[in-house]
Structures are given as C-alpha cells and as structure tokens.
Design an enzyme around this catalytic site. Structure first.
Site, PDB file in Angstrom:
ATOM      1  N   HIS A 365     -16.945  62.052   5.225  1.00  0.00           N
ATOM      2  CA  HIS A 365     -16.942  61.919   3.909  1.00  0.00           C
ATOM      3  C   HIS A 365     -17.028  63.237   3.032  1.00  0.00           C
ATOM      4  CE1 HIS A 365     -18.078  57.355   4.208  1.00  0.00           C
ATOM      5  NE2 HIS A 365     -16.846  57.628   4.619  1.00  0.00           N
ATOM      6  N   CYS A 678       8.001  65.359   6.845  1.00  0.00           N
ATOM      7  CA  CYS A 678       6.440  65.363   6.047  1.00  0.00           C
ATOM      8  C   CYS A 678       5.574  65.735   6.967  1.00  0.00           C
ATOM      9  CB  CYS A 678       6.192  63.769   5.502  1.00  0.00           C
ATOM     10  SG  CYS A 678       6.081  62.838   6.794  1.00  0.00           S
TER      11      CYS A 678
HETATM   12  C1  PEP Z   1       2.890  63.402  11.144  1.00  0.00           C
HETATM   13  O1  PEP Z   1       2.274  62.842  12.317  1.00  0.00           O
HETATM   14  O2  PEP Z   1       3.403  64.289  11.109  1.00  0.00           O
HETATM   15  C2  PEP Z   1       2.459  62.689   9.581  1.00  0.00           C
HETATM   16  C3  PEP Z   1       2.858  63.392   8.619  1.00  0.00           C
HETATM   17  O3  PEP Z   1       1.325  61.762   9.898  1.00  0.00           O
HETATM   18  P1  PEP Z   1      -0.454  62.207  10.062  1.00  0.00           P
HETATM   19  O4  PEP Z   1      -0.469  63.774  10.036  1.00  0.00           O
HETATM   20  O5  PEP Z   1      -1.020  61.418   9.053  1.00  0.00           O
HETATM   21  O6  PEP Z   1      -0.565  61.651  11.588  1.00  0.00           O
END
Ligand code: PEP
Ligand code: MG
Length: 751
Positions: A365, A678
């Site tokens: 947190h 992403c």
């Molecule tokens: C990823 O795995 O690239 C992703 C964007 O998800 P996280 O980082 O939340 O696992």
C-alpha cells in the site's frame, strides 16, 4: 503445564522484582535465569547475548556448566541458538541432538538435556540475544509455553538493552560507519530522484515499563488510547484531500477496519491480563504479528500484517501521548522498516521527498500511495538501518534503486543538476503535449497510457495521451480487505471513464493470483506463481467473479463504448469462453431492459507465446489484440521477470523477439485487427523506435514515458527504420540493440 505458562502474571512480577533489585546487571541476569528455570520447570535456562561480529556468547546459565559462561560462543546461524538468532524466530525441538543444525559444545555439558526451546530477545527489531530452556526429558513445549517464554524474552530485552552487559555499539554490530560515503542497493518501487536529510520513521515508541502494577488501570489506558486513535483515523478519512473515492480512500478504509478489529483488541487485552502494561501488551502482540508476517509467503497477508504493524505504532504513540503527525524540519528522506499507508499520509507532503524501506513490495500500500503521490521509494534496502545515521545527507535514486548515503559534494552537484534537468524536461514534455505524434514522413502513431489508479488519470491530459490502452483493474481488489462490491467497482470504472471523456479506455479484467494475492480467493503456495492459477484461469474457474466485474463495467459505461480485454489467455478456447460470459452479461442487460454501453469491444492480451500460434482462429473472434511483453518475454525466454540474476541475460531487442512481434503485427494487420503493445518495453525510446519499425502504430506506456517517446516519434523517418529493421531480422546477433542505437545516432533520432 509449567508454572510459567499457567501463571505468567506472577512470573512477570518476580522477574520485575529481580530486575529492579540490587546487584550488577550480570548478577541480576544470573538470578533471572534461576527464576525462569524454576517457573518453567526446566533443568536449564541460559541467556546468550550478541557480541560484535554477529557472535552469540553465553552470558548466564542455570543448569549448564558455569565455566562455559563467557566461553561458549556461536556465530549467527551456528547451532540451534545461532539458528534462533538468525531467523529471529522461536525453535522448539524434542530432541536437540537429532536436529540437523545441532552443534555440540563440550564445555557446556548439555549432552544430558534433550528438549530445547529457544526464543530471540528482540528490541527495536534487532536481535540482542537468545533465551533458551532445556529439559532432560524429551518433551515438546506447548505453544502456551512458547508464547510465555517470548513474553519473558521481551521483558529481558529491557535489561539487556540497557547497555550494562554488552556495549550497545557492539550489539548494533558496529556497522554504522559515520562519515564514509556509501551506496546501498534496494528495489525501486516508485520512480524519481530525491535529495534530503535522513529521518528515521519514529513509528516506534520505546516501551520502558513492561510489568503492570494494576491490570485494570492498564486496561482503561488501552481503551482510552484505542478510542483516541480511532477518532484520529476517522478524521483522517474524512479529510477533504483524501476525497470520497479512489485508492487513497480504499486503503484508508481498510486501515480503519483493522483499527476497529475486535480480535486484535482482544489479544492486547489478553496480554495485559497476563501482567504486561498496555504499551508492552501492544508491543507483544505486534511481535506476534511480525513473526507471522515474516513466516508467511502470502503477499496479501503480509500487507495486511504490515497495516497492523503501522496501527500498533500509532497506538503506542497515542499511549505515550504523542501527537499524531510527524514533524519534519526540512527536505527529508524517511527511513523505516515498513510503513502503513496512514503513516505516510501523516507526514508533511511539502517536506517528505523520498522513502527508503527495509521491507516492502511494489504492490504494498505504501508503494502504491508513493507512486500516486510522486514520491520516490526504494524498498528491500535491508542494510539501511545499520549504515545510516539520522541527519545524514542522502540521495534516493528511485530510477536505479540506489540509496547514496553521505554522498560527496561532487555527487550531490551532479544529482542536483540531474533533478533540475528532469524538472525542466518534464516541463518541456508537458509543453509538447499538444504536438501531433507523427513521424517525419507523416505517419500517425497513437500513444496511450497504462494506468491502474484513479490518480494516474490526471496524466491523460497533462501529458497528452491518446487514451488508456491498459487499465489494470486488479489494484482496487488488492487494496481492499474484502471483495469490492459491485457498486464500488462500478463507481471506480465510471470515474475513470468520466475523467477520460472522449478518449478511449481499455479495461483489463482482473489479473490476480500468482503473486498478486487477494483475500477472497484460496491462496495456495505455488512453485511457479507466474505460470500458476492466475488471471483468465481464475476467471474461468470462478465465473461469478468475472461476471460481476463485467456487470460493473457495463453499468459504468452506459451510453459509451466499453472496451475490455482478458489477461493471460494461452488458448483461443479460453478467449472464446470468456467472451461468451461477457456476451451473456451483455444480453442480460437487454433482457432486463437495462441501459447498457453503446458499443462493446472485446479483445485479448497476447502475453503467452502459445496464443501467437493460434492467430488464424483468434483474429476472427477478437476486436483487438494487445501484446503484453512483460509477461510474454519471461515465457518466451523461460526467464523469470523478477529474478535479478536474469535481468540482463536476454534482450528484448533480440532478433528472436523482434521476429515474433513482427509476425504477430503482420497477421493482425492482414486481418484488420488493431494491435497495441502495452509492455514496459514500448516506453523506452530505442525500443519504441524498433517496434514502430516493425509496424506497430499503437503503443500503451507508463505516463512518464509519453513525452520522450513522442519526441522520438517526431524525429523518426518511418520508411527508413522499417527497411532497416526488417533487413536485420535474421541476424545471428544476440541483440540488435547496438546496431539500432547506431542507426538512431546516424539518423538523428531523438532518443
Ligand atoms: C504485460 O505482461 O506485459 C502486462 C502489460 O501486464 P502486467 O505487467 O500487468 O503483467
Ligand atoms: Mg502481464
């Protein structure tokens, strides 16, 4: 049952009398071992104390040979006594000699004794020694006896910590080397750089009175302090700057729930009943919690226990009549073992510029709050307490995970420049937020941002992102003690969409499990949590959870476009099953005649390599694909993303990775399915350049990287980089990093 366990109050009185009685500290310690042995019905009671260099020396004994006193020495980790000190946990064994860590010391004559119970003597989180009882008979000490001995050890810590027996400097292992500059390594948990003066988090109040004179008085004091503390927390939650929603609020609500927890209160009352003062009872229960916290592999539970720890500190402060807010003199870096969220909020935000914790995790947190508030935080910096003095000048480099202690003037100047430069750059990037994200040859690249907190959303406007490409919904579930209600989920999603306005937001359904534990799911320890029961796997096994979340999302997006995607899909049939659940929910709205979103888009994360080999059928079903390279890469290279030894072993700019991404992007383009990337890699300008060269036109990145990536895109000639990178794809090199870097340099790409 021994006398000690059944009548602890009496024993504590006796110990107190001895401690307050005549004689040197050594004489009193010897008398104490006799009293403890008698009450514990043990043939042996010994006290080992820490000397310089992590050595444990026998200081007093009842039962072992007296000539062993000041002679028998064990290193931390050596023998059963060393093991107790090393782990700072009790050890209870029926037959000591058959324990694998047993070492025999002839001078003690301990071969006659079989059962062994050792507990650490702890003060201010430091192991000062070990208290041991032994019996001739093979027996297992009861948990009540173990608890009672721990209480005794706590009282003993008062005598031992007084400094008469061992020089306090020795006990701290002589590690604090004032004057010398040094650099400590930790884990970066909130980015940024800060410079300030070291301040030790004064969460802990020194307990000086351990044995209750009058149990009823102590109970009344406790009750009064509890009421005062609860009123303070209620006030804190109601403060206007906390607001009525968002994660600050959720975190504090959870904290409040603990403050009112009956079980916790009862355990403190029980300890008072056993003869401790209110302060000592709070500390005692805190020690029990800490033991559980250290022993539990469950990150969720650890976080809850850390909250309790913060609460206990607050209660101790209230008992001592100290104010609820911490006063800072100037720009300060706070050092703490751990910190609860409310403790962080207690500090004056104007003066708190960085945090260093010995513990902590990036999902704790305090780390979530620090990120939301823009305060650099380094966790897992275990050496800090031993090497830093209050008032030392310190630099926290949250970008590299380093803590520079007592840095030279040169280093300070360099960092000062760097901080200034960052500030200027941030201002420039903000000024550039309206410039189109277009390459030199006129191709538009969409730059979305990743978010997970409501407070992240302010960056959408200030940094000029095109929307939210990945909203990680799990944070709300991780900071809440109970499953967030439908309405609470709806509220958060609606708030996110409201802030986003016309800009699109893609919500990722719950990615929990593995190391992102939540309380409402069974949590079994898994050998490979990243590859375990998580994300879509849980969603499909517990469809109610997914249905509820989808319902909340659909309610939140009434009249707007709702874009959702599923995490960790490994198989096209998993996507189809999840989509079926979503469509069922969608149809339910229709059946009920309820308002629903104007449009529903359903996509998938591509973060498990197997899915890339099912693109033909997948692309027929999905509205979009989002490549998550953070997870993808660890499975692609079979290389744990959290193992520091492997961090630099494989490169994302290797021909293998780039070929893989190229293949996925080509197929998506051919099928006319939008594809976004992403993962963190897209937030680094050099990597983003390569990705754009591979055909990606949509990147979703962390907010702070939007400015630099936009600038890079605006300096890039797309046609050229495409030709260059495609020609390099079959290179045998380990990585194309160097050649891409040279390319950027030669072609004036702004990295
Ligand atoms: C990823 O795995 O690239 C992703 C964007 O998800 P996280 O980082 O939340 O696992
Ligand atoms: Mg992932």
């Amino acid at each position: 049952m021994s006398d000690l366990a059944s009548r602890p109050r009496l024993l504590l009185r006796r110990l107190h009398q001895v401690m307050a009685g005549p004689g040197s500290a050594q004489e009193r310690l010897e008398r104490l071992t006799t009293v403890i042995a008698q009450n514990m019905v043990a043939e042996v009671c010994s006290v080992y104390l820490v000397r310089a260099g992590e050595i444990l020396e026998l200081f007093a004994t009842e039962g072992l040979k007296k000539e062993a006193v000041n002679k028998t020495r064990l290193r931390f980790g050596e023998g059963l006594v060393g093991l107790v000190a090393q782990r700072a946990l009790p050890l209870n064994v029926q037959e000591a000699s058959s324990h694998p860590r047993y070492v025999y010391r002839e001078e003690t004559g301990e071969e006659d004794y079989h059962s062994f119970l050792g507990v650490p003597i702890i003060r201010h989180d430091k192991v000062l020694g070990v208290l041991v009882v032994q019996n001739v008979k093979q027996r297992e000490y009861t948990s009540e006896e173990e608890e009672a001995l721990l209480t005794v050890a706590m009282v003993l810590a008062e005598l031992v910590g007084g400094g008469e027996l061992v020089d306090p400097a020795e006990m701290s292992n002589g590690l604090t080397q004032s004057g010398l500059p040094l650099s400590l390594k930790g884990q970066k948990m909130a980015d940024g750089i800060a410079m300030g003066i070291a301040v030790f988090h004064e969460g802990r109040v020194e307990v000086t009175r351990f044995v209750a004179e009058n149990v009823d008085d102590e109970k009344a004091r406790l009750l009064e302090a509890l009421n005062t503390m609860r009123a303070q927390i209620d006030k804190m939650i109601a403060a206007p700057e906390i607001g009525m929603a968002g994660e600050h609020h959720d975190i504090l609500e959870t904290f409040k729930m603990f403050a009112y927890d009956r079980g916790w209160q009862q355990r403190i009352f029980d300890s008072i009943e056993a003869g401790l003062t209110a302060e000592a009872a709070v500390e005692r229960v805190q020690q029990q919690n800490r033991r559980r916290m250290i022993a539990t592999p469950d990150p969720y539970l650890r976080e809850r226990l850390a909250d309790l720890d913060g609460l206990a500190n607050r209660l101790l402060r209230t008992l001592a009549g100290r104010s609820d807010s911490e006063v800072l003199e100037g720009q300060s870096i706070i050092f703490a073992r751990n910190m609860g969220p409310a403790e962080l909020l207690d500090y004056d935000r104007e003066k708190l510029c960085g945090i260093v914790l010995a513990e902590g995790t990036s999902t704790s947190h305090v780390a979530i709050l620090a990120r939301a508030m823009g305060i650099p935080l380094i966790g897992r910096c275990t050496d800090a307490a031993a090497h830093v003095n209050a008032g030392d000048k310190v630099i926290v480099d949250g970008d590299t995970g380093q803590v520079l202690v007592r840095p030279s003037d040169d280093i300070c100047d360099t960092y000062r420049e760097s901080i200034e430069l960052k500030r200027e750059q941030a201002a420039q990037f903000r000024a550039e937020r309206h410039l189109p994200t277009v390459t030199r040859d006129g191709v538009r690249v969409e730059l979305f941002m990743n978010a997970g907190l409501q407070s992240d959303m302010m960056h959408l406007e200030s940094l000029g992102a095109d929307g939210v490409g990945l909203f990680r919904t799990e944070f709300q579930f991780m900071v809440s003690a109970t499953l967030p209600r439908l309405e609470a989920q709806r509220e958060l999603y609606a708030a996110i969409l409201d802030i986003a306005g016309d800009k699109p937001v893609t919500f990722r359904t719950l990615d929990v499990g593995g190391d992102k534990a939540v309380p409402f799911l069974p949590h079994e320890e898994e050998e490979n949590p990243a590859m375990g029961w998580r994300a879509i796997r849980i969603a499909l096994d517990r469809p109610v959870l997914l249905r509820y979340q989808l319902r909340a999302l659909m309610m939140a997006a009434v009249g707007r476009t709702l874009s959702i995607m599923f995490p960790m899909v490994a198989d096209v049939s998993e996507f189809r099953a999840a989509r079926k659940i979503a469509l069922k929910e969608w149809n339910r709205f229709e059946k009920l005649g309820a308002e629903r979103p104007a449009k529903l888009e359903i996509g998938t994360m591509l973060e498990v390599p197997s899915l890339a080999w099912q693109l033909e059928p997948l692309l027929k079903d999905v509205d979009f694909v989002s490549i998550g390279t953070n997870d993808l890469m660890q499975f692609f290279f079979a290389s744990d993303r959290s193992n520091p030894r492997l961090i630099d072993r494989y490169d994302l700019l290797s021909p293998a990775v780039l070929n893989f991404i190229h293949m996925v992007v080509e197929k998506c383009d051919k099928a006319n399915v939008p594809v976004t990337l992403c993962g963190e890699m897209a937030g680094r300008p050099l990597e983003a350049m390569a990705l754009i060269g591979l055909g990606l036109r949509r990147l979703s990145i962390s907010p702070m990287t939007i400015g630099p990536v936009r600038r890079m895109i605006r300096s890039l000639d797309l046609q050229r980089i495409e030709d260059y990178i495609v020609a390099e794809l079959h290179s045998p090199a380990h990585s194309l990093r160097a050649s891409l870097y040279n390319y950027a340099y030669d072609h004036d790409v702004d990295l």
